[in-house]
Design a protein around this motif. Structure first.
Motif, PDB file in Angstrom:
ATOM      1  N   VAL A 154      11.795 -19.261 -85.777  1.00  0.00           N
ATOM      2  CA  VAL A 154      12.899 -18.354 -86.118  1.00  0.00           C
ATOM      3  C   VAL A 154      14.203 -19.138 -86.111  1.00  0.00           C
ATOM      4  O   VAL A 154      14.303 -20.218 -85.507  1.00  0.00           O
ATOM      5  CB  VAL A 154      12.991 -17.169 -85.126  1.00  0.00           C
ATOM      6  N   GLN A 155      15.185 -18.593 -86.783  1.00  0.00           N
ATOM      7  CA  GLN A 155      16.500 -19.216 -86.740  1.00  0.00           C
ATOM      8  C   GLN A 155      17.032 -19.166 -85.310  1.00  0.00           C
ATOM      9  O   GLN A 155      16.751 -18.235 -84.552  1.00  0.00           O
ATOM     10  CB  GLN A 155      17.468 -18.525 -87.690  1.00  0.00           C
ATOM     11  N   ARG A 156      17.774 -20.191 -84.951  1.00  0.00           N
ATOM     12  CA  ARG A 156      18.198 -20.306 -83.550  1.00  0.00           C
ATOM     13  C   ARG A 156      19.240 -19.254 -83.175  1.00  0.00           C
ATOM     14  O   ARG A 156      19.231 -18.742 -82.059  1.00  0.00           O
ATOM     15  CB  ARG A 156      18.774 -21.701 -83.296  1.00  0.00           C
ATOM     16  N   ARG A 157      20.145 -18.932 -84.091  1.00  0.00           N
ATOM     17  CA  ARG A 157      21.267 -18.069 -83.750  1.00  0.00           C
ATOM     18  C   ARG A 157      21.000 -16.625 -84.174  1.00  0.00           C
ATOM     19  O   ARG A 157      20.529 -16.354 -85.275  1.00  0.00           O
ATOM     20  CB  ARG A 157      22.555 -18.563 -84.400  1.00  0.00           C
ATOM     21  N   CYS A 158      21.305 -15.709 -83.276  1.00  0.00           N
ATOM     22  CA  CYS A 158      21.146 -14.282 -83.561  1.00  0.00           C
ATOM     23  C   CYS A 158      22.028 -13.883 -84.738  1.00  0.00           C
ATOM     24  O   CYS A 158      23.211 -14.239 -84.781  1.00  0.00           O
ATOM     25  CB  CYS A 158      21.525 -13.489 -82.308  1.00  0.00           C
ATOM     26  N   PRO A 159      21.495 -13.145 -85.719  1.00  0.00           N
ATOM     27  CA  PRO A 159      22.314 -12.730 -86.859  1.00  0.00           C
ATOM     28  C   PRO A 159      23.449 -11.782 -86.473  1.00  0.00           C
ATOM     29  O   PRO A 159      24.368 -11.589 -87.255  1.00  0.00           O
ATOM     30  CB  PRO A 159      21.304 -12.012 -87.774  1.00  0.00           C
ATOM     31  N   HIS A 160      23.358 -11.190 -85.295  1.00  0.00           N
ATOM     32  CA  HIS A 160      24.389 -10.231 -84.879  1.00  0.00           C
ATOM     33  C   HIS A 160      25.662 -10.964 -84.470  1.00  0.00           C
ATOM     34  O   HIS A 160      26.646 -10.954 -85.203  1.00  0.00           O
ATOM     35  CB  HIS A 160      23.855  -9.359 -83.724  1.00  0.00           C
ATOM     36  N   LEU A 161      25.647 -11.630 -83.313  1.00  0.00           N
ATOM     37  CA  LEU A 161      26.847 -12.322 -82.844  1.00  0.00           C
ATOM     38  C   LEU A 161      26.555 -13.756 -82.411  1.00  0.00           C
ATOM     39  O   LEU A 161      27.215 -14.288 -81.528  1.00  0.00           O
ATOM     40  CB  LEU A 161      27.499 -11.548 -81.693  1.00  0.00           C
ATOM     41  N   MET A 189      21.026 -10.504 -75.382  1.00  0.00           N
ATOM     42  CA  MET A 189      22.484 -10.475 -75.243  1.00  0.00           C
ATOM     43  C   MET A 189      23.011  -9.056 -75.439  1.00  0.00           C
ATOM     44  O   MET A 189      23.802  -8.548 -74.657  1.00  0.00           O
ATOM     45  CB  MET A 189      23.129 -11.423 -76.259  1.00  0.00           C
ATOM     46  N   HIS A 190      22.553  -8.386 -76.516  1.00  0.00           N
ATOM     47  CA  HIS A 190      23.010  -7.025 -76.799  1.00  0.00           C
ATOM     48  C   HIS A 190      21.868  -6.047 -77.040  1.00  0.00           C
ATOM     49  O   HIS A 190      22.110  -4.882 -77.352  1.00  0.00           O
ATOM     50  CB  HIS A 190      23.935  -7.017 -78.030  1.00  0.00           C
ATOM     51  N   GLY A 191      20.623  -6.522 -76.933  1.00  0.00           N
ATOM     52  CA  GLY A 191      19.490  -5.624 -77.090  1.00  0.00           C
ATOM     53  C   GLY A 191      19.063  -5.369 -78.520  1.00  0.00           C
ATOM     54  O   GLY A 191      18.270  -4.463 -78.777  1.00  0.00           O
ATOM     55  N   TRP A 192      19.544  -6.161 -79.481  1.00  0.00           N
ATOM     56  CA  TRP A 192      19.157  -5.958 -80.880  1.00  0.00           C
ATOM     57  C   TRP A 192      17.731  -6.472 -81.096  1.00  0.00           C
ATOM     58  O   TRP A 192      17.286  -7.420 -80.445  1.00  0.00           O
ATOM     59  CB  TRP A 192      20.137  -6.678 -81.807  1.00  0.00           C
ATOM     60  N   LYS A 193      17.011  -5.851 -82.073  1.00  0.00           N
ATOM     61  CA  LYS A 193      15.592  -6.136 -82.300  1.00  0.00           C
ATOM     62  C   LYS A 193      15.319  -6.416 -83.781  1.00  0.00           C
ATOM     63  O   LYS A 193      15.990  -5.868 -84.659  1.00  0.00           O
ATOM     64  CB  LYS A 193      14.727  -4.944 -81.841  1.00  0.00           C
ATOM     65  N   TRP A 194      14.280  -7.245 -84.021  1.00  0.00           N
ATOM     66  CA  TRP A 194      13.847  -7.561 -85.380  1.00  0.00           C
ATOM     67  C   TRP A 194      12.326  -7.528 -85.471  1.00  0.00           C
ATOM     68  O   TRP A 194      11.629  -7.960 -84.538  1.00  0.00           O
ATOM     69  CB  TRP A 194      14.320  -8.967 -85.790  1.00  0.00           C
ATOM     70  N   ASN A 195      11.814  -7.029 -86.585  1.00  0.00           N
ATOM     71  CA  ASN A 195      10.411  -7.168 -86.934  1.00  0.00           C
ATOM     72  C   ASN A 195      10.247  -8.547 -87.562  1.00  0.00           C
ATOM     73  O   ASN A 195      10.783  -8.819 -88.645  1.00  0.00           O
ATOM     74  CB  ASN A 195      10.007  -6.070 -87.928  1.00  0.00           C
ATOM     75  N   LEU A 196       9.521  -9.427 -86.899  1.00  0.00           N
ATOM     76  CA  LEU A 196       9.453 -10.812 -87.361  1.00  0.00           C
ATOM     77  C   LEU A 196       8.608 -10.966 -88.619  1.00  0.00           C
ATOM     78  O   LEU A 196       8.830 -11.891 -89.408  1.00  0.00           O
ATOM     79  CB  LEU A 196       8.926 -11.713 -86.244  1.00  0.00           C
ATOM     80  N   ASP A 197       7.644 -10.073 -88.846  1.00  0.00           N
ATOM     81  CA  ASP A 197       6.854 -10.164 -90.080  1.00  0.00           C
ATOM     82  C   ASP A 197       7.734  -9.948 -91.310  1.00  0.00           C
ATOM     83  O   ASP A 197       7.594 -10.642 -92.319  1.00  0.00           O
ATOM     84  CB  ASP A 197       5.731  -9.131 -90.060  1.00  0.00           C
ATOM     85  N   SER A 201      20.034  -2.155 -86.525  1.00  0.00           N
ATOM     86  CA  SER A 201      21.193  -1.844 -87.355  1.00  0.00           C
ATOM     87  C   SER A 201      20.885  -2.167 -88.806  1.00  0.00           C
ATOM     88  O   SER A 201      19.912  -2.869 -89.116  1.00  0.00           O
ATOM     89  CB  SER A 201      22.409  -2.647 -86.882  1.00  0.00           C
ATOM     90  N   VAL A 202      21.718  -1.664 -89.670  1.00  0.00           N
ATOM     91  CA  VAL A 202      21.580  -1.959 -91.097  1.00  0.00           C
ATOM     92  C   VAL A 202      21.997  -3.408 -91.339  1.00  0.00           C
ATOM     93  O   VAL A 202      22.995  -3.886 -90.799  1.00  0.00           O
ATOM     94  CB  VAL A 202      22.454  -1.004 -91.924  1.00  0.00           C
ATOM     95  N   GLY A 203      21.243  -4.127 -92.164  1.00  0.00           N
ATOM     96  CA  GLY A 203      21.563  -5.516 -92.463  1.00  0.00           C
ATOM     97  C   GLY A 203      21.099  -6.446 -91.358  1.00  0.00           C
ATOM     98  O   GLY A 203      20.224  -6.121 -90.564  1.00  0.00           O
ATOM     99  N   HIS A 204      21.696  -7.636 -91.305  1.00  0.00           N
ATOM    100  CA  HIS A 204      21.425  -8.608 -90.242  1.00  0.00           C
ATOM    101  C   HIS A 204      19.956  -9.056 -90.221  1.00  0.00           C
ATOM    102  O   HIS A 204      19.360  -9.201 -89.154  1.00  0.00           O
ATOM    103  CB  HIS A 204      21.821  -8.057 -88.879  1.00  0.00           C
ATOM    104  N   ASP A 205      19.350  -9.273 -91.384  1.00  0.00           N
ATOM    105  CA  ASP A 205      17.972  -9.766 -91.411  1.00  0.00           C
ATOM    106  C   ASP A 205      17.896 -11.146 -90.749  1.00  0.00           C
ATOM    107  O   ASP A 205      18.879 -11.894 -90.701  1.00  0.00           O
ATOM    108  CB  ASP A 205      17.476  -9.877 -92.858  1.00  0.00           C
TER     109      ASP A 205
END
Length: 515
Positions: free
Chosen positions: A463-470, A489-497, A504-508
């Motif tokens: 995965v990319q090293r930096r969170c797309p959020h902040l 850091m802020h509890g954001w989640k991603w489906n890795l598949d 949130s909307v965006g931030h793939d």
């Protein structure tokens, strides 16, 4: 170095270069909803105001107290100014009469007289405070170092730790937002979401503590207390594990449960003498634990003292002469065509239901239509975001020409919210950027975001090293379970598949299964 607690995130720091007063908040904030806890109005603010230096971390009104700054703080003090992308903080301070400024450079050390060094790290994404938040590091002439992180959330603390052992680390531990309390959810769901939020904020603070490895930890910047009858339920006095505003004693017990016994509770009037070898503490009360055990009675007495203040504030909100729809159109409709990234991120209408004073009766419904770029009466269409608040609050925002509804209406918790689907940060970014300067900065920030090309391996995924959020470092804050990545850091989640953000909307995110 001597640190005197002044309530919430405020403190009076005495060094070889003189004194530094930080974030002197005493008056109620956010439509008289937030009050400092414990009450700090009995401190000698005139004497504290004769400080040599003033540091205001950011423009949130529980840090930037206009009345206290105007009435009690010497205008001949020198302001240690964070490096922000807009001049709003300096402009606000100049309007109050301050005229001496040291414009620091983010991440660079500034030397003061007497061998004292300071460094301010400014955070500048559109989601950091009102277009900015900051932390200050101070090294006294005798080598004692403190980090006042207040409620800033840097991706890591390496800029500070590389400068040597930190002896005092002051940081936020309690909630400072409206989620989930204001959302129209079943009570059980609201408690569950609140517990998740509370656990995340404790976990995040513990990670910062582990990063800093300071000799002593000072939990600060919260919680506020809520003295208006309509907001009383937000105080953490009901044994609700879903309350996001735990107090200092609750957090001290949490630290003890996690093997940390180096924390210092900083009440208004607490004095901490910090040296390279230890910390001597004097409290204004004989028994700190007993003080917090009597919290409800304390708050009731505090409430009675402040009731006239709350009632006077409420009387100032009504401005029936203002045509709300016409004024919203005149002031904010011209911004909508400029909000290219934000409008695309919102993708549809946002509805405001305005009620009569102290009532649930809706008297007007207005839509900010980010698709058509217009503000108009609600016409029955589906809106993914809906806010309900008293009409007089919007009248007052228009009357005072407020450009940041997050730093006024939303933090007041004097509204309810409903949404369909995920959290959308673009909604709140827009409503904190109701000026051409702020909006253009936010749009430029989004436009400059580029794909993160650095990869890490995480639980069988690349995965990319930096969170797309902040931009948090996912090698430290990332956790993978069942194909879902959580940035702690802020509890954001991603489906890795799929790479899709579940929060949130965006931030793939860029991700693929490892070999």
């Amino acid at each position: 170095m001597r640190i005197t607690g002044c309530g919430h995130a405020s403190m009076f720091i005495e060094t070889a270069a003189g004194s530094i007063l930080c974030d002197p908040w005493v008056n109620p904030a956010y439509f008289a909803s937030w009050f400092p806890f414990p009450d700090n109005s009995g401190l000698d603010w005139k004497t504290l105001g004769q400080c040599d230096y003033l540091y205001v971390s950011h423009l949130h009104r529980d840090h930037f107290d206009e009345d206290n700054l105007r009435d009690n703080i010497s205008k001949d003090t020198t302001v240690l100014l964070p490096e922000y992308p807009t001049s709003e903080l300096e402009d606000e301070l100049r309007a109050l009469g301050f005229h001496k400024f040291i414009r620091t450079v983010s991440g660079e050390i500034t030397e003061l007289p007497g061998g004292v060094k300071v460094m301010i790290q400014a955070l500048t994404s559109p989601t950091d405070g009102p277009i900015g938040d900051s932390s200050i590091w101070v090294e006294d002439a005798d080598g004692v170092r403190m980090l006042n992180q207040n409620d800033a959330r840097p991706t890591d603390l390496s800029e500070f730790t590389k400068l040597g052992q930190i002896h005092a680390h002051l940081l936020q531990f309690s909630g400072a937002i409206w989620y989930p309390m204001v959302y129209q959810l079943p009570e059980a769901a609201k408690r569950a979401f609140g517990k998740q939020k509370r656990d995340r904020q404790f976990d995040r603070s513990l990670r910062y503590i582990d990063d800093a490895k300071a000799s002593h930890v000072f939990p600060i910047a919260g919680p506020p207390c809520f003295l208006d009858d309509s907001l009383w339920q937000f105080n953490d006095i009901f044994g609700d594990e879903g309350n996001i505003f735990p107090d200092q004693q609750v957090y001290a017990d949490y630290l003890a449960e996690n093997g940390r016994d180096n924390n210092v509770t900083l009440l208004p009037g607490t004095v901490a003498e910090v040296t390279v070898d230890g910390c001597r503490v004097t409290h204004p009360v004989s028994d700190v634990r007993e003080f917090f055990a009597n919290k409800e009675q304390y708050l009731r007495e505090y409430q009675e003292r402040q009731r006239p203040v709350i009632e006077a504030a409420k009387r100032s909100w009504e401005h029936p002469e203002i045509n709300v729809l016409a004024e919203l159109r005149r002031r904010f409709e011209p911004l909508l065509p400029e909000a290219e990234f934000i409008a695309a991120g919102i993708g549809g209408p946002v509805r405001f239901d305005l009620t009569a004073a102290d009532s649930d009766e809706v008297v007007e419904s207005i839509v900010f239509d980010f698709g058509e770029r217009e503000i108009r009466p609600y016409d029955g269409e589906k809106c993914r975001y809906r806010f309900t608040t008293e009409r007089r609050l919007i009248e007052h925002l228009l009357h005072i020409e407020e450009i940041d509804w997050v730093n006024s209406l939303f933090l007041s918790c004097r509204f309810s919210a409903a949404r369909i689907g995920q959290y959308n940060e673009f909604v709140y970014t827009f409503f904190k950027c109701l000026s051409e300067e702020r909006l253009n900065y936010a749009e430029g920030w989004y436009a400059e975001q580029k794909p993160d090309e650095e990869n890490i391996s995480l639980a069988g995924w690349t995965v990319q090293r930096r969170c797309p959020h902040l931009k948090a470092d996912l090698s430290r804050f990332g956790k993978v379970e069942d194909g879902v990545l959580t940035c702690q850091m802020h509890g954001w989640k991603w489906n890795l598949d799929s790479g899709k953000c579940l929060t949130s909307v965006g931030h793939d995110i860029r991700a693929e299964r490892g070999e």
